[in-house]
Design an enzyme around this catalytic site. Structure first.
Site, short mmCIF file in Angstrom:
data_model
loop_
_atom_site.label_atom_id
_atom_site.label_comp_id
_atom_site.label_asym_id
_atom_site.label_seq_id
_atom_site.Cartn_x
_atom_site.Cartn_y
_atom_site.Cartn_z
CG PHE A 1 28.48 65.37 28.66
CD1 PHE A 1 29.80 65.13 28.92
CD2 PHE A 1 27.98 65.06 27.40
CE1 PHE A 1 30.63 64.60 27.94
CE2 PHE A 1 28.79 64.53 26.43
CZ PHE A 1 30.12 64.29 26.69
CE LYS A 2 31.61 60.08 27.79
NZ LYS A 2 32.42 61.13 28.44
CG ASP A 3 24.12 60.45 33.50
OD1 ASP A 3 24.41 59.26 33.29
OD2 ASP A 3 24.41 61.05 34.55
#
Ligand SMILES: *Cc1c(COP(=O)(O)O)cnc(C)c1O
Length: 466
Positions: A111-113
């Site tokens: 999810f860090k993208d």
């Protein structure tokens, strides 16, 4: 929009400066001075928007006039086109009213993208305007490094140096970092452990003279406000997809540094009907111990099957504490100074206030594996160990079965094949097509001794305009 520090002493900043700043000068974290608030009618009118259109509506008040609307829209289109599913954050149904929101369809499968793809573009935009350059320096034990490198690979005005402990990250994680080839990308494998890497980063931020005054360091960890901001959007997306804002939702969020779940808290304050937020931790459970017993106390670090949540203190929690204390920076400063010495509690009514919205659970490796296996057997759906913790906590903490419960799916299962094997499943999670050749790609990485001077002189010699 102005941003103020949670410790009340650093000067207020505008969006551009907050983007380029890590910690505030007083040791606090920056938060918006006030939040935008959307009416139900306005949120309702967003039904059917694409992800990037929705992202614009949610984030524009934070960016304000720092970036012209058309430029910001274009940046968001570009960012979310990089995701491999047209819904960007698709929902998968596990059971009656139980969902997983897949936040791992971005370039590095975590999810860090969502935030780091945007952060790279924001940084480059602002630096171009100011004719400035920055050096990003970070330490990683896995996901953050690859997402940050992927987010900055096309930046003209950014060099990025990511330190990882030599031979102590998984092969998928290492290759996700070292196979990104670019003049501004620098992977350093340190002959030491993660703490050694982190210490070197901290010391370098404290004394940047090794860069000769020609550039400055910037941070990409989740103390950076822009990361939180980008994560607010998918709470709105989930709600609109499941009948919101005319019904409320519950979310369960696998949590380490309290960044992702803090974004959910903000979404609620901005007007989105959210009735419950579940803090899902692994055995590094400082947040669960606080939420269940009003005691905030640091324990030893445990290594678990969900390494991206292996933390001792949760940096963004300070942002919630600030609100729980009526935004009194002095009170936060005092509390966190005392927390250095030993366990602390907050006034009972403040803690009860937090408990109206938040529940929590800590899930150990065995229960993580059980959940991976159970969900696979029931749904033929593979969870990564972080998401499995979220699903488990959601099931344990659920208050109302008629309210849709959404667990944030934080990573693709192919990033953590060991946990799948440990769960006793013989299926092998496959990397998606765009990464299928990861193991054949050329790698670029420099191995250095666990020595600050060696790392700093490498950096001084290798940033682009050195
Ligand atoms: C970073 C990360 C988390 C924790 O997120 P926070 O915002 O720090 O709470 C959870 N799962 C995965 C897969 C991650 O990479």
């Amino acid at each position: 929009m102005r941003y103020i520090s949670t410790r009340g002493e650093a000067p207020a900043l505008g969006f551009e400066d907050v983007l380029l700043t890590g910690l505030a000068g007083d040791g606090g974290l920056y938060v918006p001075e006030s939040l935008p608030h959307f009416s139900l009618e306005e949120i309702r009118s967003w039904r059917g928007l694409s992800y990037s259109e929705l992202a614009f509506n949610v984030m524009h008040p934070f960016v304000d006039d720092a970036i012209p609307a058309d430029d910001f829209r274009a940046m968001l289109d570009e960012t979310y086109q990089k995701f491999s599913h047209t819904a960007v954050a698709p929902l998968v149904q596990l059971d009656c009213n139980e969902w997983v929101m897949e936040l791992f369809r971005g370039p590095t499968l975590a999810f860090k993208d969502f935030a780091l793809q945007l952060l790279g573009r924001l940084l480059d935009y602002v630096l171009e305007k100011r004719k400035q350059h920055v050096v990003i320096m970070g330490a990683t034990s896995g996901d953050t490094g690859s997402a940050a490198i992927e987010g900055c690979r096309h930046c003209e005005h950014v060099d990025i140096f990511i330190l990882h402990p030599h031979e102590r990250v998984s092969e998928v994680q290492r290759r996700q970092m070292t196979t990104v080839l670019g003049d501004n990308i620098h992977n350093i494998a340190v002959r030491g452990n993660f703490d050694d890497c982190q210490r070197m980063v901290k010391e370098s931020f404290g004394d940047q003279s090794f860069l000769g005054g020609k550039t400055q360091l910037a941070a990409v960890n989740s103390i950076n406000w822009a990361r939180i901001m980008a994560q607010i959007v998918y709470y709105f997306q989930a709600s609109l997809a499941l009948g919101g804002p005319d019904r409320s939702l519950a979310f369960s969020v696998p949590t380490g540094n309290f960044g992702d779940i803090f974004a959910g808290y903000l979404a609620k304050k901005m007007g989105l009907p959210i009735s419950q937020l579940v803090i899902a931790t692994n055995r590094n459970d400082i947040l669960h111990r606080f939420m269940s017993g009003n005691k905030y106390e640091q324990h030893q670090l445990e290594h678990t099957l969900s390494p991206s949540m292996d933390i001792m203190v949760s940096s963004n929690f300070e942002r919630l504490l600030f609100d729980l204390h009526g935004r009194d920076g002095a009170a936060v400063r005092d509390l966190l100074e005392r927390a250095q010495q030993g366990p602390v509690s907050i006034e009972d009514y403040r803690w009860r206030n937090a408990r109206k919205l938040f529940d929590s659970d800590a899930v150990d490796d065995r229960n993580t594996c059980d959940t991976i296996r159970q969900v696979y057997e029931q749904n033929e759906y593979l969870l990564d160990p972080h998401t499995a913790i979220g699903v488990r906590a959601a099931r344990n903490c659920r208050r109302d079965a008629s309210v849709p419960m959404v667990t944030l799916g934080t990573a693709h299962p192919a990033k953590f094949p060991d946990a799948i094997a440990e769960a006793g499943l013989s299926v092998k999670p496959q990397l998606p097509a765009h990464m299928a050749d990861l193991f054949e790609r050329e790698e670029r990485c420099t191995v250095l001794d666990n020595d600050l001077a060696a790392v700093q002189s490498f950096m001084a010699d290798h940033w682009k305009h050195a």
